[in-house]
Design a protein around this motif. Structure first.
Motif, PDB file in Angstrom:
ATOM      1  N   GLY A  68      53.975  92.560  32.003  1.00 49.95           N
ATOM      2  CA  GLY A  68      54.689  93.388  31.050  1.00 49.95           C
ATOM      3  C   GLY A  68      55.545  94.422  31.757  1.00 49.95           C
ATOM      4  N   PRO A  69      56.373  95.150  31.010  1.00 48.89           N
ATOM      5  CA  PRO A  69      57.283  96.112  31.638  1.00 48.89           C
ATOM      6  C   PRO A  69      56.598  97.197  32.442  1.00 48.89           C
ATOM      7  CG  PRO A  69      57.994  95.638  29.400  1.00 48.89           C
ATOM      8  CD  PRO A  69      56.649  94.989  29.564  1.00 48.89           C
ATOM      9  N   GLU A  70      55.337  97.484  32.148  1.00 44.17           N
ATOM     10  CA  GLU A  70      54.625  98.538  32.878  1.00 44.17           C
ATOM     11  C   GLU A  70      53.669  97.995  33.942  1.00 44.17           C
ATOM     12  OE1 GLU A  70      56.889 100.154  30.325  1.00 44.17           O
ATOM     13  OE2 GLU A  70      55.316  98.971  29.389  1.00 44.17           O
ATOM     14  N   SER A  71      53.669  96.690  34.195  1.00 45.13           N
ATOM     15  CA  SER A  71      52.749  96.088  35.163  1.00 45.13           C
ATOM     16  C   SER A  71      53.302  96.216  36.579  1.00 45.13           C
ATOM     17  CB  SER A  71      52.531  94.607  34.850  1.00 45.13           C
ATOM     18  OG  SER A  71      51.970  94.421  33.577  1.00 45.13           O
ATOM     19  N   LEU A 124      63.712  97.109  25.547  1.00 47.58           N
ATOM     20  CA  LEU A 124      62.568  97.172  26.445  1.00 47.58           C
ATOM     21  C   LEU A 124      61.309  97.654  25.725  1.00 47.58           C
ATOM     22  CD1 LEU A 124      62.405  96.456  29.451  1.00 47.58           C
ATOM     23  CD2 LEU A 124      62.572  98.881  29.961  1.00 47.58           C
ATOM     24  N   ASP A 125      61.470  98.570  24.789  1.00 49.50           N
ATOM     25  CA  ASP A 125      60.296  99.081  24.082  1.00 49.50           C
ATOM     26  C   ASP A 125      59.621  97.977  23.267  1.00 49.50           C
ATOM     27  OD1 ASP A 125      60.776 101.534  25.177  1.00 49.50           O
ATOM     28  OD2 ASP A 125      61.557 102.452  23.345  1.00 49.50           O
ATOM     29  N   GLU A 126      60.401  97.069  22.729  1.00 54.36           N
ATOM     30  CA  GLU A 126      59.796  95.955  21.991  1.00 54.36           C
ATOM     31  C   GLU A 126      58.995  95.057  22.933  1.00 54.36           C
ATOM     32  OE1 GLU A 126      61.723  92.433  19.463  1.00 54.36           O
ATOM     33  OE2 GLU A 126      61.807  94.370  18.404  1.00 54.36           O
ATOM     34  N   LEU A 127      59.476  94.895  24.162  1.00 54.00           N
ATOM     35  CA  LEU A 127      58.712  94.139  25.152  1.00 54.00           C
ATOM     36  C   LEU A 127      57.407  94.864  25.506  1.00 54.00           C
ATOM     37  CD1 LEU A 127      61.528  92.996  27.634  1.00 54.00           C
ATOM     38  CD2 LEU A 127      60.342  91.603  25.928  1.00 54.00           C
ATOM     39  N   THR A 128      57.484  96.177  25.632  1.00 51.07           N
ATOM     40  CA  THR A 128      56.281  96.956  25.934  1.00 51.07           C
ATOM     41  C   THR A 128      55.268  96.852  24.800  1.00 51.07           C
ATOM     42  OG1 THR A 128      57.406  98.507  27.403  1.00 51.07           O
ATOM     43  CG2 THR A 128      55.411  99.301  26.309  1.00 51.07           C
ATOM     44  N   LEU A 129      55.727  96.955  23.567  1.00 53.25           N
ATOM     45  CA  LEU A 129      54.821  96.854  22.427  1.00 53.25           C
ATOM     46  C   LEU A 129      54.186  95.473  22.361  1.00 53.25           C
ATOM     47  CD1 LEU A 129      53.612  98.182  19.930  1.00 53.25           C
ATOM     48  CD2 LEU A 129      55.632  97.433  18.636  1.00 53.25           C
ATOM     49  N   PHE A 130      54.968  94.443  22.596  1.00 53.54           N
ATOM     50  CA  PHE A 130      54.453  93.073  22.631  1.00 53.54           C
ATOM     51  C   PHE A 130      53.331  92.952  23.665  1.00 53.54           C
ATOM     52  CE2 PHE A 130      54.840  89.056  25.041  1.00 53.54           C
ATOM     53  CZ  PHE A 130      54.552  88.122  24.057  1.00 53.54           C
ATOM     54  N   SER A 131      53.578  93.450  24.875  1.00 52.12           N
ATOM     55  CA  SER A 131      52.580  93.355  25.943  1.00 52.12           C
ATOM     56  C   SER A 131      51.346  94.194  25.629  1.00 52.12           C
ATOM     57  CB  SER A 131      53.195  93.813  27.272  1.00 52.12           C
ATOM     58  OG  SER A 131      54.323  93.037  27.594  1.00 52.12           O
ATOM     59  N   ALA A 132      51.561  95.366  25.034  1.00 53.58           N
ATOM     60  CA  ALA A 132      50.428  96.239  24.708  1.00 53.58           C
ATOM     61  C   ALA A 132      49.531  95.607  23.649  1.00 53.58           C
ATOM     62  CB  ALA A 132      50.937  97.594  24.236  1.00 53.58           C
ATOM     63  N   GLN A 133      50.124  94.965  22.669  1.00 52.65           N
ATOM     64  CA  GLN A 133      49.318  94.339  21.629  1.00 52.65           C
ATOM     65  C   GLN A 133      48.504  93.180  22.190  1.00 52.65           C
ATOM     66  OE1 GLN A 133      52.412  93.685  18.695  1.00 52.65           O
ATOM     67  NE2 GLN A 133      51.991  95.624  17.661  1.00 52.65           N
ATOM     68  N   ILE A 134      49.079  92.417  23.121  1.00 53.68           N
ATOM     69  CA  ILE A 134      48.278  91.376  23.773  1.00 53.68           C
ATOM     70  C   ILE A 134      47.155  92.010  24.582  1.00 53.68           C
ATOM     71  CG2 ILE A 134      48.304  89.535  25.497  1.00 53.68           C
ATOM     72  CD1 ILE A 134      51.057  88.776  24.613  1.00 53.68           C
ATOM     73  N   ALA A 135      47.446  93.106  25.296  1.00 52.09           N
ATOM     74  CA  ALA A 135      46.407  93.794  26.080  1.00 52.09           C
ATOM     75  C   ALA A 135      45.261  94.260  25.202  1.00 52.09           C
ATOM     76  CB  ALA A 135      47.014  94.962  26.846  1.00 52.09           C
ATOM     77  N   MET A 136      45.555  94.567  23.928  1.00 54.21           N
ATOM     78  CA  MET A 136      44.518  94.980  22.977  1.00 54.21           C
ATOM     79  C   MET A 136      43.912  93.786  22.243  1.00 54.21           C
ATOM     80  SD  MET A 136      46.057  98.515  21.368  1.00 54.21           S
ATOM     81  CE  MET A 136      47.615  97.819  20.827  1.00 54.21           C
ATOM     82  N   SER A 137      44.205  92.570  22.756  1.00 59.40           N
ATOM     83  CA  SER A 137      43.683  91.325  22.189  1.00 59.40           C
ATOM     84  C   SER A 137      44.177  91.078  20.771  1.00 59.40           C
ATOM     85  CB  SER A 137      42.141  91.295  22.232  1.00 59.40           C
ATOM     86  OG  SER A 137      41.677  91.386  23.558  1.00 59.40           O
TER      87      SER A 137
END
Length: 530
Positions: free
Chosen positions: A201-204, A347-360
């Motif tokens: 994700g963008p923050e990885s 980019l924020d939409e990519l971050t939200l997408f990745s965060a939601q996967i991280a939260m299962s």
């Protein structure tokens, strides 16, 4: 038949590369494949519509085009031909702007300059760096860890201070790298979108380096596709192997690596037959499956068994194939020319997408990667039509759905209702940038994570990279800490799958590394007794 020198388990690209290299050295090689056809994740079919070719798993091959392993096999002599779309990658936005990774660096620079003055020149500087060090970076990537020779060449090319700065850049998250190098949104989206071809994700950490690598490969080699479908790459590997005396058995599943005296001596198949291996067994099988199902705990040290319990798979994948009556009606001209299109509104939409996967959670708005295969290779469907696919990621274990509550939620059962729901989200994301897309759909196929695993058991839970690309499971941590090389605790058994360094992607490096390690071991020890 004479006793094989090596038995290779799995006829995916890594297994076939390993078998070819061993055959080149004069070894008698037998390859066992459980599926009715070879290829692993490099296969295609006409199952959706007989007039349309669809790649079942992987589709674009910049890593294969760049790989010295694949290049040295000269597969063009065995029928492989490459094709490319007019543009490599496009990332459109709702306001009509579109970042385009073009076929030439100046084309890309012009696209990015429209987002912010100076970003075109910044892209050209990054590409100039790639031209200076790219071959050595690939040398480090495609050889066993630590990459001594390529690493020394890279160190000699970069002075100490510059080398540290390049290393830091490679470790940056995609968001941070984009912020440091570019003023506008276009280039940042290209880097972050390419990082999300894996599970970065963008923050990885490492996401910036991986995204830069994929962008530079695209700039230097394009995102090529085999003419006629992904299976053409597999067919070339098989033809080459058979021309050198190798043997491939499909529908022949391995059930056990036979270990005697601490050494792999044979492979047992599902019909109970033992196929001896005089010198080595190479496994194009994910490490957890190899050790837990084919080898057995009694042959493994306790630390490895413990480490395997910590092995992390990458995101699960959902793939949708379409037979379209015409090209996708993108608002942006740049998207019409690209083989690959990334869809996310910033980019924020990519971050939200990745965060939601991280939260299962199943993401509410999916990040969608679209493949326009007829645009890339006109043989894939009739003139005026498009063979297209898209994929998105979901959690391996789903605990919630950010897009639905109650009865409409995706829970991970992946029944027909849930497949329809995820496909609807993917198609809504495409309609956002290509109004009227739905009217072009002639036929559709949805492959959820269990479908992908059923078609290719190596894609556990739909994990197409055979393990996370995050830093904690790369280099000497892949597949478990202290490895990074294809050797296993069992003498004569070598890990040749993408769970070994350098990981996922169709480049053949894990297979080549395993084969070369087996050859070196023979030179050091002499020929094992039959």
């Amino acid at each position: 038949m004479a006793t094989p020198d090596a038995v290779v388990i799995g006829a995916g690209p890594n297994g076939l590369v390993a078998a070819n290299i061993l055959a080149d050295a004069g070894w008698r090689v037998v390859v066992l494949e459980a599926a009715p056809e070879p290829g692993g994740a490099v296969r295609s079919d006409r199952g959706l519509d007989p007039d349309y070719v669809h790649d079942l798993f992987s589709a674009f091959y910049p890593l294969a085009a760049a790989s010295p392993v694949i290049r040295d096999l000269h597969l063009e002599r065995h029928g492989l031909r490459w094709s490319r779309a007019p543009a490599v990658v496009a990332h459109p936005l709702e306001d009509g702007r579109c970042a385009v990774l073009g076929s030439g660096v100046h084309d890309t620079a012009a696209s990015l300059e429209a987002f912010a003055p100076g970003d075109g020149a910044a892209w050209e500087r990054l590409y100039a760096l790639w031209q200076r060090i790219g071959d050595d970076v690939l040398g480090c990537l495609f050889t066993p860890f630590p990459p001594v020779r390529a690493g020394l060449r890279l160190a000699a090319r970069l002075r100490a201070a510059e080398g540290l700065r390049v290393a830091r850049t490679m470790l940056l998250p995609a968001r941070r790298l984009g912020e440091e190098e570019f003023s506008g949104e276009g280039a940042r989206l290209l880097i972050a979108g390419n990082a999300l071809h894996a599970d970065l994700g963008p923050e990885s950490a490492l996401g910036g380096g991986f995204g830069w690598l994929m962008c530079m490969l695209g700039q230097a080699y394009g995102f090529p596709v085999p003419v006629g479908g992904a299976r053409a790459l597999t067919e070339a590997l098989v033809r080459r192997l058979e021309a050198r005396g190798g043997t491939l058995h499909c529908s022949r599943a391995a059930t056990r690596v036979v270990v005697r005296g601490g050494r792999a001596v044979a492979v047992r198949t599902e019909d109970g037959v033992e196929i001896p291996a005089r010198r080595a067994v190479l496994a194009d099988v994910p490490a957890p499956l190899l050790y837990e199902r084919l080898v057995g705990e009694e042959h493994l040290p306790a630390r490895l068994r413990s480490d395997l319990r910590r092995f992390q798979w990458d995101f699960a994948t959902v793939k949708v194939d379409w037979a379209l009556s015409g090209p996708i009606p993108w608002r942006s001209e740049g998207a019409r020319r690209a083989g690959t299109v990334h869809l996310a509104e910033g980019l924020d939409e990519l971050t939200l997408f990745s965060a939601q996967i991280a939260m299962s959670q199943v993401p509410r708005v999916p990040f969608v990667i679209v493949g326009q295969m007829t645009t890339a290779d006109p043989t894939r469907s009739p003139a005026g039509t498009e063979s297209a696919w898209a994929y998105t990621h979901v959690p391996q274990a789903i605990t919630g759905d950010a897009g639905q509550d109650g009865a409409g939620a995706i829970t991970g059962k992946w029944d027909e209702r849930e497949k329809e729901e995820i496909a609807a989200r993917v198609e809504a994301q495409i309609e956002r940038y290509a109004p009227g897309f739905g009217a072009t759909v002639r036929a559709r196929r949805v492959l959820a994570p269990p479908d992908l695993e059923r078609l290719n058991p190596a894609l556990v839970g739909g994990a197409v990279n055979q393990g996370t690309t995050n830093l904690h499971q790369q280099l000497l941590f892949r597949p478990v800490p202290g490895t990074g090389r294809p050797r296993t605790p069992v003498r004569g058994l070598y890990l040749a799958s993408a769970t070994a360094h350098p990981g996922g992607g169709v480049h053949g490096a894990p297979g080549a590394n395993a084969a070369r390690t087996a050859l070196r071991a023979l030179n050091l020890r002499g020929t094992p007794a039959p």
